[in-house]
Design an enzyme around this catalytic site. Structure first.
Site, PDB file in Angstrom:
ATOM      1  N   ASP A 102       0.711  -1.192  -0.076  1.00 37.17           N
ATOM      2  CA  ASP A 102      -0.086   0.081   0.030  1.00 37.17           C
ATOM      3  C   ASP A 102       1.001   1.206  -0.046  1.00 37.17           C
ATOM      4  O   ASP A 102       2.113   1.156   0.171  1.00 37.17           O
ATOM      5  CB  ASP A 102      -0.964   0.074   1.456  1.00 37.17           C
ATOM      6  CG  ASP A 102       0.064   0.254   2.318  1.00 37.17           C
ATOM      7  OD1 ASP A 102      -0.756   0.985   3.338  1.00 37.17           O
ATOM      8  OD2 ASP A 102       0.981  -0.034   2.626  1.00 37.17           O
ATOM      9  N   GLY A 105      -0.353   5.747   2.832  1.00 36.16           N
ATOM     10  CA  GLY A 105      -1.246   6.790   3.146  1.00 36.16           C
ATOM     11  C   GLY A 105      -2.360   6.463   4.138  1.00 36.16           C
ATOM     12  O   GLY A 105      -2.761   7.404   5.159  1.00 36.16           O
ATOM     13  N   PHE A 106      -2.902   5.167   4.016  1.00 34.45           N
ATOM     14  CA  PHE A 106      -3.940   4.893   5.082  1.00 34.45           C
ATOM     15  C   PHE A 106      -3.541   4.942   6.313  1.00 34.45           C
ATOM     16  O   PHE A 106      -4.210   5.408   7.214  1.00 34.45           O
ATOM     17  CB  PHE A 106      -4.471   3.433   4.672  1.00 34.45           C
ATOM     18  CG  PHE A 106      -5.563   3.180   5.346  1.00 34.45           C
ATOM     19  CD1 PHE A 106      -5.354   1.887   6.540  1.00 34.45           C
ATOM     20  CD2 PHE A 106      -6.982   3.584   5.194  1.00 34.45           C
ATOM     21  CE1 PHE A 106      -6.594   1.631   6.885  1.00 34.45           C
ATOM     22  CE2 PHE A 106      -7.940   3.143   5.826  1.00 34.45           C
ATOM     23  CZ  PHE A 106      -7.629   2.088   6.891  1.00 34.45           C
ATOM     24  N   ASP A 156      -3.037   8.161  -1.825  1.00 33.94           N
ATOM     25  CA  ASP A 156      -4.423   8.660  -1.693  1.00 33.94           C
ATOM     26  C   ASP A 156      -4.709   9.066  -0.277  1.00 33.94           C
ATOM     27  O   ASP A 156      -4.246   8.699   0.579  1.00 33.94           O
ATOM     28  CB  ASP A 156      -5.313   7.681  -2.341  1.00 33.94           C
ATOM     29  CG  ASP A 156      -5.607   6.368  -1.231  1.00 33.94           C
ATOM     30  OD1 ASP A 156      -4.566   6.100  -0.713  1.00 33.94           O
ATOM     31  OD2 ASP A 156      -6.675   6.051  -1.032  1.00 33.94           O
ATOM     32  N   GLY A 225     -11.716   4.238   0.504  1.00 36.84           N
ATOM     33  CA  GLY A 225     -12.925   4.933   1.091  1.00 36.84           C
ATOM     34  C   GLY A 225     -14.343   3.873   1.695  1.00 36.84           C
ATOM     35  O   GLY A 225     -15.052   4.605   2.113  1.00 36.84           O
ATOM     36  N   ASP A 275      -8.302  -7.491   0.569  1.00 37.88           N
ATOM     37  CA  ASP A 275      -7.328  -7.612   1.617  1.00 37.88           C
ATOM     38  C   ASP A 275      -8.158  -7.196   2.913  1.00 37.88           C
ATOM     39  O   ASP A 275      -8.914  -6.355   2.845  1.00 37.88           O
ATOM     40  CB  ASP A 275      -6.157  -6.754   1.414  1.00 37.88           C
ATOM     41  CG  ASP A 275      -6.310  -5.292   2.437  1.00 37.88           C
ATOM     42  OD1 ASP A 275      -6.775  -4.476   1.250  1.00 37.88           O
ATOM     43  OD2 ASP A 275      -6.115  -5.145   3.207  1.00 37.88           O
ATOM     44  N   CYS A 313     -12.760 -28.825   6.816  1.00 35.45           N
ATOM     45  CA  CYS A 313     -11.769 -27.906   6.668  1.00 35.45           C
ATOM     46  C   CYS A 313     -10.338 -28.698   6.363  1.00 35.45           C
ATOM     47  O   CYS A 313      -9.984 -29.611   7.099  1.00 35.45           O
ATOM     48  CB  CYS A 313     -11.376 -26.889   7.554  1.00 35.45           C
ATOM     49  SG  CYS A 313     -10.315 -25.878   7.318  1.00 35.45           S
ATOM     50  N   CYS A 315      -7.338 -27.614   6.386  1.00 40.08           N
ATOM     51  CA  CYS A 315      -6.235 -26.861   6.743  1.00 40.08           C
ATOM     52  C   CYS A 315      -5.350 -27.500   7.824  1.00 40.08           C
ATOM     53  O   CYS A 315      -5.996 -28.673   8.417  1.00 40.08           O
ATOM     54  CB  CYS A 315      -6.373 -25.414   7.528  1.00 40.08           C
ATOM     55  SG  CYS A 315      -6.876 -25.513   9.019  1.00 40.08           S
ATOM     56  N   CYS A 318      -7.254 -28.079  11.126  1.00 42.82           N
ATOM     57  CA  CYS A 318      -8.279 -29.024  11.376  1.00 42.82           C
ATOM     58  C   CYS A 318      -8.146 -30.372  10.925  1.00 42.82           C
ATOM     59  O   CYS A 318      -8.803 -31.385  11.337  1.00 42.82           O
ATOM     60  CB  CYS A 318      -9.321 -28.324  10.316  1.00 42.82           C
ATOM     61  SG  CYS A 318     -10.010 -26.512  11.022  1.00 42.82           S
ATOM     62  N   HIS A 344      -5.916 -21.413  10.064  1.00 43.15           N
ATOM     63  CA  HIS A 344      -7.250 -21.814   9.651  1.00 43.15           C
ATOM     64  C   HIS A 344      -7.910 -20.943   9.219  1.00 43.15           C
ATOM     65  O   HIS A 344      -8.556 -20.953   8.192  1.00 43.15           O
ATOM     66  CB  HIS A 344      -8.015 -22.282  11.193  1.00 43.15           C
ATOM     67  CG  HIS A 344      -9.356 -22.511  10.678  1.00 43.15           C
ATOM     68  ND1 HIS A 344     -10.078 -23.353  10.065  1.00 43.15           N
ATOM     69  CD2 HIS A 344     -10.413 -21.594  10.962  1.00 43.15           C
ATOM     70  CE1 HIS A 344     -11.272 -23.368   9.798  1.00 43.15           C
ATOM     71  NE2 HIS A 344     -11.597 -22.024  10.415  1.00 43.15           N
TER      72      HIS A 344
HETATM   73  O1  LIG Z   1      -9.176   4.247   0.759  1.00 35.62           O
HETATM   74  C1  LIG Z   1      -8.161   3.651   1.101  1.00 35.62           C
HETATM   75  N1  LIG Z   1      -7.040   3.760   0.693  1.00 35.62           N
HETATM   76  C2  LIG Z   1      -5.925   3.043   1.030  1.00 35.62           C
HETATM   77  N2  LIG Z   1      -5.923   2.015   1.985  1.00 35.62           N
HETATM   78  C3  LIG Z   1      -7.330   1.871   2.392  1.00 35.62           C
HETATM   79  C4  LIG Z   1      -7.606   0.658   3.290  1.00 35.62           C
HETATM   80  C5  LIG Z   1      -6.389  -0.044   3.579  1.00 35.62           C
HETATM   81  C6  LIG Z   1      -6.296  -1.613   3.029  1.00 35.62           C
HETATM   82  N3  LIG Z   1      -5.274  -2.403   3.661  1.00 35.62           N
HETATM   83  C7  LIG Z   1      -3.944  -1.925   3.607  1.00 35.62           C
HETATM   84  C8  LIG Z   1      -3.153  -3.246   4.452  1.00 35.62           C
HETATM   85  C9  LIG Z   1      -1.581  -2.818   3.779  1.00 35.62           C
HETATM   86  C10 LIG Z   1      -0.893  -3.803   4.480  1.00 35.62           C
HETATM   87  C11 LIG Z   1      -0.717  -3.932   5.973  1.00 35.62           C
HETATM   88  C12 LIG Z   1      -2.287  -4.140   6.490  1.00 35.62           C
HETATM   89  C13 LIG Z   1      -3.000  -3.133   5.899  1.00 35.62           C
HETATM   90  C14 LIG Z   1      -8.649   0.495   3.994  1.00 35.62           C
HETATM   91  N4  LIG Z   1      -8.990  -0.581   4.839  1.00 35.62           N
HETATM   92  C15 LIG Z   1     -10.497  -0.612   5.093  1.00 35.62           C
HETATM   93  N5  LIG Z   1     -11.366  -0.910   5.910  1.00 35.62           N
HETATM   94  C16 LIG Z   1     -10.537  -1.975   6.844  1.00 35.62           C
HETATM   95  C17 LIG Z   1     -10.062  -1.104   8.028  1.00 35.62           C
HETATM   96  C18 LIG Z   1      -8.978  -1.522   8.675  1.00 35.62           C
HETATM   97  C19 LIG Z   1      -8.694  -0.699   9.741  1.00 35.62           C
HETATM   98  C20 LIG Z   1      -9.442   0.346   9.778  1.00 35.62           C
HETATM   99  S1  LIG Z   1     -10.578   0.310   8.787  1.00 35.62           S
HETATM  100  N6  LIG Z   1     -10.763   0.698   4.239  1.00 35.62           N
HETATM  101  C21 LIG Z   1      -9.807   1.152   3.561  1.00 35.62           C
HETATM  102  C22 LIG Z   1      -9.745   2.151   2.716  1.00 35.62           C
HETATM  103  C23 LIG Z   1      -8.307   2.377   2.103  1.00 35.62           C
HETATM  104 ZN   LIG Z   2      -9.146 -25.269   9.347  1.00 36.76          ZN
END
Ligand SMILES: O=c1[nH]cnc2c(CCNCC3CCCCC3)c3[nH]c(NCc4cccs4)nc3cc12
Ligand SMILES: [Zn+2]
Length: 378
Positions: A102, A105-106, A156, A225, A275, A313, A315, A318, A344
């Site tokens: 990623d 930014g998040f 972003d 978002g 993800d 399952c 895995c 299991c 699991h």
């Molecule tokens: O607009 C977004 N822009 C960028 N990333 C976003 C993410 C993070 C996605 N996982 C990144 C991973 C990269 C590697 C390490 C772990 C994260 C989001 N996650 C969620 N909801 C789940 C949420 C999780 C926590 C609060 S909301 N909405 C999201 C929206 C955005």
């Molecule tokens: Zn399992």
């Protein structure tokens, strides 16, 4: 380089579905420098260059194809130049499958008030040593080029929920300008840069964001978002408005989703990649995911339950261990307990996306979805 070839739209189910709602479900093949991968796909999250509690060999064994790593964390520690000197993230963590990073930014935006956003980028306080840091499209792209992932994300702003229309509009327009700057800063061939669609929970802003980013022509698109606290029907409504505007021959990645019921609905709208930290996070507090919902293995009810978490399952947990044994390990704070619940939960989601792909290829996705939702939400 992220050609999205050979997708198969389920015509029979599609026509039937159009009558009773929308189904853009598709089974695709995602081409990357580290292999060709099947979609729909779930991508395990490996924040600090490791999927917590499991090894690359175990990830391979359970069918993981692409895993995520977190640019924000690796930029702060050990530093992305160090990873580049180590030969890149694949070498560093001994993973020869796909990697997606990623932009960082998040994390910055979810750090809340510790940050200041301007046209240039975002200033924030490191959660490690409290130092003031700064991320911009150029810095985020350079960091991701150093890490060497197969797929990287544009810088972003994930708009908080709820957000005023005016703020969502200005932020979305800035994210589009940041996407353009990300594209200009991205000079590493063989690596795919995905843009991220924003727009808050406003249909018109979602459509403008999608159309503007499609005009900039990216090899794939994240949908951001969402899954930020909005009601699920609102998330589905945003998907219905956004996904059809994205090119059919390019992958769509719904960020941060999620639970199996959200996955099956998002696949119905044409999402290919997911993800979520959820399966690995709840595993660490002793909760297992099953097709009927969650099972808290740590509960006293399972003290003498000598059946596996899920007898259907495949895995490692299991196939070899009982609920009683895993509960014992968790109560005793044994690391192996966390490993078994994590294995699991990851297997469950990876297998679930494989089952959705099979259903799509056999023209029976909508009945698969009906059966699953009846069982899961009961
Ligand atoms: O607009 C977004 N822009 C960028 N990333 C976003 C993410 C993070 C996605 N996982 C990144 C991973 C990269 C590697 C390490 C772990 C994260 C989001 N996650 C969620 N909801 C789940 C949420 C999780 C926590 C609060 S909301 N909405 C999201 C929206 C955005
Ligand atoms: Zn399992």
């Amino acid at each position: 380089t992220c050609a999205f070839a050979g997708q198969k739209k389920v015509l029979a189910a599609y026509e039937e579905a159009v009558k009773c709602g929308y189904s853009g479900a598709r089974a695709g093949r995602l081409h990357t420098p580290h292999g060709v991968f099947d979609t729909p796909m779930f991508m395990p999250v490996g924040t600090q260059a490791t999927v917590k509690a499991v090894s690359p060999r175990e990830l391979k064994e359970m069918g993981a194809q692409i895993i995520l790593s977190n640019t924000y964390h690796l930029y702060l520690r050990p530093g992305t130049e160090l990873v580049a000197e180590a030969g890149g993230l694949h070498r560093f963590m001994d993973w020869d499958g796909g990697i997606l990073t990623d932009s960082g930014g998040f994390q910055v935006f979810s750090l809340g008030p510790l940050r200041k956003i301007t046209e240039e980028g975002a200033a924030f306080r490191s959660h490690i040593d409290g130092s003031t840091q700064f991320l911009s499209p150029e810095i985020a792209i350079k960091a991701q080029m150093n890490l060497g992932a197969d797929i990287i994300m544009a810088f972003d702003e994930c708009i908080p929920y709820p957000a005023e229309y005016q703020y969502a509009k200005l932020s979305t327009e800035r994210t589009t300008r940041w996407a353009e700057r990300s594209q200009k800063a991205h000079t590493r061939s063989g690596q795919a840069l995905f843009a991220i669609v924003q727009g808050g929970m406003y249909q018109d802003l979602r459509r403008v964001s999608a159309n503007d980013l499609v005009s900039l022509d990216f090899p794939g698109y994240g949908i951001g978002g969402l899954s930020v606290g909005e009601p699920k029907p609102v998330m589905y409504e945003m998907l219905e408005q956004t996904v059809p505007l994205l090119p059919e021959n390019k992958p769509r990645y719904l960020m941060g989703v999620g639970t199996p019921d959200c996955l099956v609905e998002a696949v119905r709208y044409g999402i290919d990649m997911f993800d979520c930290v959820f399966p690995t996070r709840v595993a660490r507090n002793g909760t297992a995911m099953t097709k009927s919902g969650r099972l808290v293995v740590k509960n006293a009810a399972y003290a003498k339950d000598f059946l596996p978490i899920d007898e259907n399952c495949g895995c490692y947990a299991c196939q070899n261990f009982s609920r009683a044994y895993i509960r014992h390990l968790l109560k005793a704070d044994e690391i192996f307990g966390l490993r078994l619940t994590t294995i699991h939960n990851l297997y469950f989601l990876l297998d679930f996306t494989k089952k959705m792909r099979q259903a799509i290829l056999e023209d029976r996705f909508l009945s698969f979805r009906e059966e699953f939702l009846a069982q899961y939400c009961k």
